[in-house]
Design a protein around this motif. Sequence first.
Motif, PDB file in Angstrom:
ATOM      1  N   TYR A  11     -62.388  66.106  44.793  1.00  0.00           N
ATOM      2  CA  TYR A  11     -61.257  66.409  43.921  1.00  0.00           C
ATOM      3  C   TYR A  11     -60.305  67.405  44.574  1.00  0.00           C
ATOM      4  O   TYR A  11     -60.495  67.829  45.706  1.00  0.00           O
ATOM      5  CB  TYR A  11     -61.776  66.937  42.578  1.00  0.00           C
ATOM      6  N   ASP A  12     -59.276  67.803  43.827  1.00  0.00           N
ATOM      7  CA  ASP A  12     -58.308  68.783  44.296  1.00  0.00           C
ATOM      8  C   ASP A  12     -59.017  70.057  44.739  1.00  0.00           C
ATOM      9  O   ASP A  12     -60.032  70.451  44.162  1.00  0.00           O
ATOM     10  CB  ASP A  12     -57.322  69.096  43.165  1.00  0.00           C
ATOM     11  N   SER A  13     -58.469  70.710  45.757  1.00  0.00           N
ATOM     12  CA  SER A  13     -59.151  71.868  46.345  1.00  0.00           C
ATOM     13  C   SER A  13     -58.949  73.172  45.584  1.00  0.00           C
ATOM     14  O   SER A  13     -59.548  74.192  45.931  1.00  0.00           O
ATOM     15  CB  SER A  13     -58.696  72.059  47.798  1.00  0.00           C
ATOM     16  N   ILE A  35     -64.890  85.480  47.374  1.00  0.00           N
ATOM     17  CA  ILE A  35     -65.455  84.129  47.336  1.00  0.00           C
ATOM     18  C   ILE A  35     -66.008  83.855  48.723  1.00  0.00           C
ATOM     19  O   ILE A  35     -65.251  83.736  49.690  1.00  0.00           O
ATOM     20  CB  ILE A  35     -64.400  83.064  46.971  1.00  0.00           C
ATOM     21  N   GLU A  36     -67.326  83.759  48.825  1.00  0.00           N
ATOM     22  CA  GLU A  36     -67.966  83.554  50.121  1.00  0.00           C
ATOM     23  C   GLU A  36     -68.697  82.214  50.154  1.00  0.00           C
ATOM     24  O   GLU A  36     -69.065  81.672  49.119  1.00  0.00           O
ATOM     25  CB  GLU A  36     -68.941  84.696  50.416  1.00  0.00           C
ATOM     26  N   GLY A  37     -68.903  81.718  51.373  1.00  0.00           N
ATOM     27  CA  GLY A  37     -69.583  80.442  51.569  1.00  0.00           C
ATOM     28  C   GLY A  37     -68.634  79.312  51.903  1.00  0.00           C
ATOM     29  O   GLY A  37     -69.026  78.318  52.510  1.00  0.00           O
ATOM     30  N   PRO A  91     -64.891  72.241  51.142  1.00  0.00           N
ATOM     31  CA  PRO A  91     -65.885  72.165  50.063  1.00  0.00           C
ATOM     32  C   PRO A  91     -67.212  72.746  50.538  1.00  0.00           C
ATOM     33  O   PRO A  91     -67.425  72.947  51.738  1.00  0.00           O
ATOM     34  CB  PRO A  91     -65.987  70.658  49.813  1.00  0.00           C
ATOM     35  N   GLY A  92     -68.103  73.019  49.593  1.00  0.00           N
ATOM     36  CA  GLY A  92     -69.407  73.568  49.962  1.00  0.00           C
ATOM     37  C   GLY A  92     -69.929  74.520  48.918  1.00  0.00           C
ATOM     38  O   GLY A  92     -69.352  74.665  47.831  1.00  0.00           O
ATOM     39  N   ILE A 147     -68.946  73.324  45.506  1.00  0.00           N
ATOM     40  CA  ILE A 147     -67.628  72.721  45.304  1.00  0.00           C
ATOM     41  C   ILE A 147     -67.666  71.303  45.855  1.00  0.00           C
ATOM     42  O   ILE A 147     -67.893  71.096  47.048  1.00  0.00           O
ATOM     43  CB  ILE A 147     -66.544  73.534  46.021  1.00  0.00           C
ATOM     44  N   PRO A 148     -67.462  70.287  45.009  1.00  0.00           N
ATOM     45  CA  PRO A 148     -67.539  68.899  45.497  1.00  0.00           C
ATOM     46  C   PRO A 148     -66.321  68.539  46.330  1.00  0.00           C
ATOM     47  O   PRO A 148     -65.239  69.111  46.161  1.00  0.00           O
ATOM     48  CB  PRO A 148     -67.590  68.080  44.202  1.00  0.00           C
TER      49      PRO A 148
END
Length: 453
Positions: free
Chosen positions: A385-387, A415-417, A355-356, A381-382
Motif C-alpha cells: 500500500y501507500d508508504s 521510528i526505527e527498523g 516496508p518492514g 509495514i506491508p
Amino acid sequence: MPEIKPIKRILIANRGEIALRILRAAHEMGIETVAVHSTADADAMHVRLANHAVCIGPPPAKDSYLNVAAIISAAEIAHCDAIHPGYGFLSENAKFAEIVEAHDIVWIGPKPEHIRTMGDKVEAKRTAGALGLPLVPGSDGAIDTFEQAREIAAQIGYPVLVKAASGGGGRGMKVVPDESQLESLMSQARNEAKSAFGDDTVYLEKYLGNPRHIEFQIFGDGRGHAVHLGERDCSLQRRHQKVLEEAPSPVISAEERDRMGGIVAKAMADMEYRGAGTIEFLWEDGEFYFIEMNTRLQVEHPVTEMITGIDLVREQIRVASGKDLSCTQDEIRFTGHAIECRINAEDAYSFAPSPGKVTAYHAAGGMHVRVDSGIYAGYSIPPYYDSMIAKLIVYGRSREKCMMRLRRALQEMVIEGVKTSIPLHQELIEQDDIRTGDYSIKWLEDWLAERES
C-alpha cells in the motif's frame, strides 16, 4: 438515498491512520465500528481497536480494499448502518456510493452525482465555471483534434498544459512550451491517460509559471447550506504528491480568505453539496484559478481542525445522519497556525519505499502536538500500500511558534527498523524559504535537484 436513520454502527472501508482517525471519532460519538482488512492488515491498530473486524481478502488492494462485493457483504453481515470510505481506495467512486445507498446503508460522503461530476476534470471545470469559480484560461471541454488544440493554444498563449480528464497524480499531464511540440506531447498525454485510467480524453489550459497550490475546505448539508473552513497551502510537492501542508497560507490575507471562502461556500450551497469537500486552486500574483475538487476528506484535514477546533470526521457523520451543520459561517474562527508533515516509510531522498518491521516507536508529544498514525513497535509495514505511515501535526499561536514546535517534535519523533522521511522534513524546515513561507509548487523539486547536483 436510503431513508435517514440513526447511525449506530459504521463500517470503515479503509486502512492505516485514516481508518484509526474515523474509528476514534465514531467511538467518541458512541457509535460502534467495524474494521475491514486484508490478510496483510490482520494486526493493524484499527483492527485491534474496532468493535468488530471482518477480513475481506488477500493483500492486493484490488482483492480487498477495492473489492466492492466483499465490503458490502461485510457491512450486511456485521449489520452496519453506514459506511465511511476515508480517502483513497473507493472514496471517490460514484458507483460504489450508489451501491452502498442501494443496499439501504448510509453513505458518509457526498451525493454520488457530485462525486461523478467532480471526478471528471472536464465536467468539473465546466461545473465550477457555471458556479462562479475562477478558472485557468483553456478549452471549454475535451480536445478532440490537434487542429482544435492548436487554435486554443494560440488564443491563450504558450506554454500550455495538456491534462487527462480522468485521474491525477501527474499522469496524462504534459507541459507544452511551444507549438512545435504540441502534437507530440498531446499524443503522449493521451497514451498515458489511456494506460493509467482507461480514458484518453484530454483538455488544454494555460500553464502558470510559478504558482502556489491553495485549497479551501468546505462543508455542506446537502440542502442548500454550506460553509468554508479556510484555506490550506499545499505547495510543497514532489511529482504532484504533497509533502508538507499548512494552514493558513503564509501568502493569503484575511480579506482574501473571506472573499474567496465566500465564493466557494456559495458555490457549494448552490450545488446542494453534502459533506466534506476541498476546492483546489492554483494561486499566482493574487489570482485564484480552479483546478479540481476532491469530494472526500483530505489527508491534510488535521491542519484545518487545529486552527478551527472543528472535528471534520464528526461533522461528516452528523451530516450523513441528516443533521444540520454544527455551526454557521459567522461562528467559525481561525486562530493560530498549523503544519502537517507526511511521514513515509521510504528513503528520505531517493524516496524508495522501505516496508518492514518497526523495531522502536515513540510519537512526539507535548502541548499542541498531534500524531495520526496506526503504527506501533513490533508492527510490520506491508509493502502493498501507500508508504505514508504517520502524520505529524503541530499548532502554534503564530507561524514562527509553530515552526519552533515542529522542529522540536521532529527531533523527538522516533521510528526505527525502517527508513522514513523524517530527515527530509528536518532539513526542509531549516531552509530560509520555508521559514519565511516563500515557496511555490516548483520549489521542492528544484531544491532536491540542486541538492543532488
